[in-house]
Design an enzyme around this catalytic site. Sequence first.
Site, PDB file in Angstrom:
ATOM      1  CB  SER A 162     -59.263 -24.948  55.632  1.00  0.00           C
ATOM      2  OG  SER A 162     -58.622 -23.783  56.100  1.00  0.00           O
ATOM      3  CD  GLU A 208     -59.365 -23.293  66.912  1.00  0.00           C
ATOM      4  OE1 GLU A 208     -59.901 -23.693  67.962  1.00  0.00           O
ATOM      5  OE2 GLU A 208     -60.017 -23.054  65.885  1.00  0.00           O
ATOM      6  NE  ARG A 209     -63.004 -25.414  69.223  1.00  0.00           N
ATOM      7  CZ  ARG A 209     -63.680 -26.411  68.649  1.00  0.00           C
ATOM      8  NH1 ARG A 209     -64.612 -27.049  69.317  1.00  0.00           N
ATOM      9  NH2 ARG A 209     -63.420 -26.766  67.414  1.00  0.00           N
ATOM     10  CG  HIS A 254     -69.620 -18.939  58.523  1.00  0.00           C
ATOM     11  ND1 HIS A 254     -69.218 -19.416  57.294  1.00  0.00           N
ATOM     12  CD2 HIS A 254     -69.115 -19.808  59.432  1.00  0.00           C
ATOM     13  CE1 HIS A 254     -68.512 -20.512  57.455  1.00  0.00           C
ATOM     14  NE2 HIS A 254     -68.443 -20.771  58.733  1.00  0.00           N
TER      15      HIS A 254
END
Length: 343
Positions: A162, A208-209, A254
Site C-alpha cells: 500500500s 477503520e475497525r 474487491h
Amino acid sequence: MNEHVDTADKGPNKQMVELLQGAWRARAIHVAAELGLPDLLEQGERTVAELAELTGTHARTLGRLLRALSAFGVFQRHADGHTYSQSPLSAVLVTEPGNAESTDARFMAANWHWAAWGDLLHSVRTGESSFEVANGGVSFWELTKNDPDAKERFNAAMNAVSREESTGVARTYDFSGARTVVDVAGGLGSLLAAILTEHPQVSGTILERPEIVPLAQARLEAAGVAGRYEVVAGDFFEQVPAGADLYTIKRALHDWDDDTIVRILQQIKEAMRPDSVLLIIEGVVDEESDQEALFRGLLLTVLVGGQDRPESDYRALAERAGLRVVRTVPVSDDLRILETRRD
C-alpha cells in the site's frame, strides 16, 4: 557454482513438470524466508552447518533445501558445495528494509494461507472462499483480527504494497480542490499519510475497525502530519463520517460480492455532500492483465470470496448505488482511480 539453468528452449513436457513443481518451489522459498536465511546471508557467506546452528534446523535437510533453491537462482552455492551467499533473488527477501516481496513471503508462509490454496477446488466449484473450509470454520477476517501472528503478517504484507501504491495515488490525482478527505476502510493509514504529505492544505479522517485504529494512528504520527488527521473507529456498513470534500476507498471493494459493494457505496453516498467526490481506487482486470494480476484475483477468492473486476463492472456498481463515474485516472498497470459524484 550456480546451478540455474535456462528453460526457454525446453519442450512442453519439461515445462509442465516445472509448472507442477511450482508449488514446491514456492513452499521452499516460504521456508527460507520463515527461517530468516536471506537476513543471515545479508551479513556475508555462511556454511550450511553455521546456518543450521543459527536457525535450529537439521543441517543435512537444510543443505538439500538450499541446494534446491540455488538451482533456480535463490541463493548462490559456492564451489565447495557447503557454503552459500546471497543472490539477487534472495536479497529481495531481506526483511529490513522490507520489500513488498519479503512481507508477501512471510504472509504466504503461514500454514493457514497455504491450507486455503490447498482447497482451491472448493472455491472453483462453489465460487466461495476456501479459507474457512481449510481452517476449521474460521474466516480470514476472524483470524487476522484475533490471532496476533496472523494480524502482524497480514498488516505487514498489506502495508508494504500500500505504501508504494498510495504515493502513486497522491501524486497522480489532483487533490488541490480538497480541504477535507475521508479515507473509508483506510487500513494502516498509508493512503491518507501520502495525501497529507503531498498536499499540505488537506486534513483527513480514516474510518477503520477498532483494532486497526492504533496502528493507523502510529503510521500517521510517523508521517509527521500531526494536527491534520483523525482516526475514527467504525463500520462502513453502519455510518461514514459526513460532509467531507472528498472520499476515498482503496482496494476494499474487491473483497465483497456485487450487492455488498452497492451497499457500501450507498453508505458512502449518504455521507457525501451534493458536491463531494468519491474516488474508487481498485485494481482492474481486462484483456491485457498479466498473470500476476490474474492470480492476485484468485487469491481474493480463496481468502475472502472476493475478486478483481473489469472497470466496466465498477462503473455499473457505482451506477446502481446512485453514483456517476466522471473519469478514470490510471495509477499503474492495473490500479485505477474512478472519480465519482452523486447523481
